[in-house]
Scaffold this motif. Structure first.
Motif, mmCIF file in Angstrom:
data_model
loop_
_atom_site.group_PDB
_atom_site.id
_atom_site.type_symbol
_atom_site.label_atom_id
_atom_site.label_comp_id
_atom_site.label_asym_id
_atom_site.label_seq_id
_atom_site.Cartn_x
_atom_site.Cartn_y
_atom_site.Cartn_z
ATOM 1 N N ALA A 72 48.513 61.849 67.643
ATOM 2 C CA ALA A 72 49.024 61.695 69.062
ATOM 3 C C ALA A 72 48.788 60.419 69.980
ATOM 4 N N LYS A 73 47.812 60.010 69.745
ATOM 5 C CA LYS A 73 47.272 58.873 70.537
ATOM 6 C C LYS A 73 48.184 57.543 70.494
ATOM 7 N N ASP A 74 48.786 57.664 69.084
ATOM 8 C CA ASP A 74 49.673 56.298 68.955
ATOM 9 C C ASP A 74 51.154 56.846 69.240
ATOM 10 N N VAL A 75 51.354 57.946 69.881
ATOM 11 C CA VAL A 75 53.001 58.299 70.106
ATOM 12 C C VAL A 75 53.335 57.229 71.531
ATOM 13 N N ASP A 76 54.352 56.861 71.315
ATOM 14 C CA ASP A 76 54.581 55.721 72.543
ATOM 15 C C ASP A 76 56.318 55.901 72.499
ATOM 16 N N ASN A 77 56.889 55.256 73.389
ATOM 17 C CA ASN A 77 58.392 55.201 73.530
ATOM 18 C C ASN A 77 59.328 54.807 72.206
ATOM 19 N N LYS A 78 58.379 54.015 71.496
ATOM 20 C CA LYS A 78 59.070 53.628 70.074
ATOM 21 C C LYS A 78 59.778 54.599 69.468
ATOM 22 N N LEU A 79 58.709 55.981 69.371
ATOM 23 C CA LEU A 79 59.071 56.935 68.462
ATOM 24 C C LEU A 79 60.199 57.518 69.007
ATOM 25 N N LEU A 80 60.727 57.410 70.110
ATOM 26 C CA LEU A 80 62.022 57.872 70.532
ATOM 27 C C LEU A 80 63.106 57.433 69.667
ATOM 28 N N LYS A 81 62.985 56.125 69.730
ATOM 29 C CA LYS A 81 64.042 55.304 69.095
ATOM 30 C C LYS A 81 64.269 55.612 67.741
ATOM 31 N N ASN A 82 63.252 56.127 66.993
ATOM 32 C CA ASN A 82 63.418 56.351 65.661
ATOM 33 C C ASN A 82 63.614 57.883 65.121
ATOM 34 N N LEU A 83 63.500 58.742 66.344
ATOM 35 C CA LEU A 83 63.394 60.108 66.143
ATOM 36 C C LEU A 83 64.840 60.650 65.278
ATOM 37 N N SER A 84 65.869 60.025 65.837
ATOM 38 C CA SER A 84 67.153 60.429 65.082
ATOM 39 C C SER A 84 67.217 60.110 63.711
ATOM 40 N N ASN A 85 66.339 59.445 63.075
ATOM 41 C CA ASN A 85 66.264 59.075 61.560
ATOM 42 C C ASN A 85 65.371 59.975 60.879
ATOM 43 N N LEU A 86 64.916 60.955 61.513
ATOM 44 C CA LEU A 86 63.788 61.785 61.099
ATOM 45 C C LEU A 86 64.343 63.201 60.471
ATOM 46 N N GLU A 87 63.910 63.918 59.654
ATOM 47 C CA GLU A 87 64.185 65.241 59.442
ATOM 48 C C GLU A 87 62.899 65.982 60.126
ATOM 49 N N CYS A 88 61.847 65.478 60.210
ATOM 50 C CA CYS A 88 60.586 66.079 60.851
ATOM 51 C C CYS A 88 59.750 65.114 61.062
ATOM 52 N N LEU A 89 59.411 65.629 62.570
ATOM 53 C CA LEU A 89 58.326 64.749 63.258
ATOM 54 C C LEU A 89 56.650 65.613 62.892
ATOM 55 N N ILE A 90 55.676 64.922 62.721
ATOM 56 C CA ILE A 90 54.405 65.724 62.635
ATOM 57 C C ILE A 90 53.424 64.911 63.417
ATOM 58 N N ILE A 91 53.060 65.463 64.452
ATOM 59 C CA ILE A 91 52.280 64.815 65.361
ATOM 60 C C ILE A 91 50.552 65.416 65.248
ATOM 61 N N ASP A 92 49.828 64.761 64.722
ATOM 62 C CA ASP A 92 48.588 65.158 64.545
ATOM 63 C C ASP A 92 47.396 65.031 65.854
ATOM 64 N N ASN A 93 46.526 65.750 65.712
ATOM 65 C CA ASN A 93 45.361 65.552 66.769
ATOM 66 C C ASN A 93 45.750 65.580 68.208
ATOM 67 N N PHE A 94 46.847 66.520 68.357
ATOM 68 C CA PHE A 94 47.197 66.394 69.883
ATOM 69 C C PHE A 94 46.040 67.215 70.719
ATOM 70 N N ASN A 95 45.837 66.614 71.880
ATOM 71 C CA ASN A 95 44.718 67.061 72.615
ATOM 72 C C ASN A 95 45.310 66.775 74.105
ATOM 73 N N ASN A 96 46.583 67.349 74.279
ATOM 74 C CA ASN A 96 47.220 66.956 75.659
ATOM 75 C C ASN A 96 47.098 65.481 76.165
ATOM 76 N N ASN A 97 47.377 64.551 75.076
ATOM 77 C CA ASN A 97 47.106 63.288 75.353
ATOM 78 C C ASN A 97 48.209 62.366 74.974
ATOM 79 N N ILE A 98 49.459 63.064 75.448
ATOM 80 C CA ILE A 98 50.693 62.347 75.331
ATOM 81 C C ILE A 98 51.418 62.504 76.690
ATOM 82 N N ASN A 99 51.926 61.432 77.301
ATOM 83 C CA ASN A 99 52.460 61.764 78.555
ATOM 84 C C ASN A 99 53.472 62.733 78.521
ATOM 85 N N GLU A 100 53.455 63.590 79.557
ATOM 86 C CA GLU A 100 54.216 64.553 79.625
ATOM 87 C C GLU A 100 55.890 64.535 79.541
ATOM 88 N N GLU A 101 56.292 63.646 80.404
ATOM 89 C CA GLU A 101 57.618 63.173 80.278
ATOM 90 C C GLU A 101 58.143 62.328 79.008
#
Length: 218
Positions: A72-101
């Motif tokens: 989760a701490k490594d999630v940034d805007n770059k992920l949005l650009k690649n999301l359309s190429n994924l069947e599944c996204l796994i976000i590990d260790n989420f602790n409300n530590n991603i910008n809400e928007e």
């Protein structure tokens, strides 16, 4: 959504054959094993540290070709650009530590392209304080699977498996003594077993009640 409670053991190697399956976790394991036949596209697995969330995520990762597992701490805007190429996204260790928007944008795009999302967290993501109203709505669409603290049977498996991986075998009497004297949590148990193993190696003594008591008295 309904909140489902299961009990999971933990293995550091993340293979299906290392995952101890019992009546307590059979349904949850089958959910991961049975991907993509899920009751919904978004899943939140939550539970104490060391309870098996990452193990299940790693099992799922091996099943899907177009998948990304990210802390989760490594999630940034770059992920949005690649999301359309994924069947599944796994976000590990989420602790409300991603910008809400940003998280809202990720989930909104995921909904549009109809891919899968697994988020691992200590507590249910719906229980975090969320200020963005639209994000709250997205979060409530998740399926929530909680991982309880281990039962005696699972602790016995954890103790046996962890020590046997280091070529150590102990009697049921010693195993029961550990269970009765160590705090009932995955994290505490793994920490204790590591300390026992280290003391045994440093002193050259086998694991017995006296050695265990020395670790407990630290």
């Amino acid at each position: 959504m309904n909140q489902l409670i299961f009990k999971f053991p933990f293995s550091k190697r993340y293979y299906e054959q290392d995952f101890f399956i019992s009546s307590n976790n059979f349904s949850a394991f089958k959910l991961i094993e049975g991907w993509p036949v899920w009751p919904g596209k978004w899943l939140n697995i939550f539970g104490a540290s060391g309870s098996g969330k990452t193990h299940l995520a790693k099992i799922l990762e091996k099943k899907i070709k177009k998948i990304k597992l990210i802390d989760a701490k490594d999630v940034d805007n770059k992920l949005l650009k690649n999301l359309s190429n994924l069947e599944c996204l796994i976000i590990d260790n989420f602790n409300n530590n991603i910008n809400e928007e940003l998280l809202y944008s990720i989930l909104s795009q995921s909904k549009q392209i109809e891919n899968y999302v697994l988020i691992n967290s200590i507590c249910a993501i719906k229980d975090f304080k969320i200020n963005l109203k639209d994000l709250k709505s997205r979060v409530n669409s998740f399926i929530f699977i909680g991982i309880e603290l281990p039962t005696d049977d699972l602790l016995k498996v954890i103790i046996s498996k962890t020590l046997s991986d280091n070529q150590i075998n102990i009697s049921p009497k010693i195993s029961n003594f550990i269970i009765n004297n160590v705090e009932r949590s995955y994290e505490k148990m793994f920490k204790f077993l590591k300390e026992v193993d280290e003391l045994s190696l440093s002193t050259g003594k086998s694991i017995n009640i006296n050695l265990i008591k020395k670790v407990l008295d630290r």
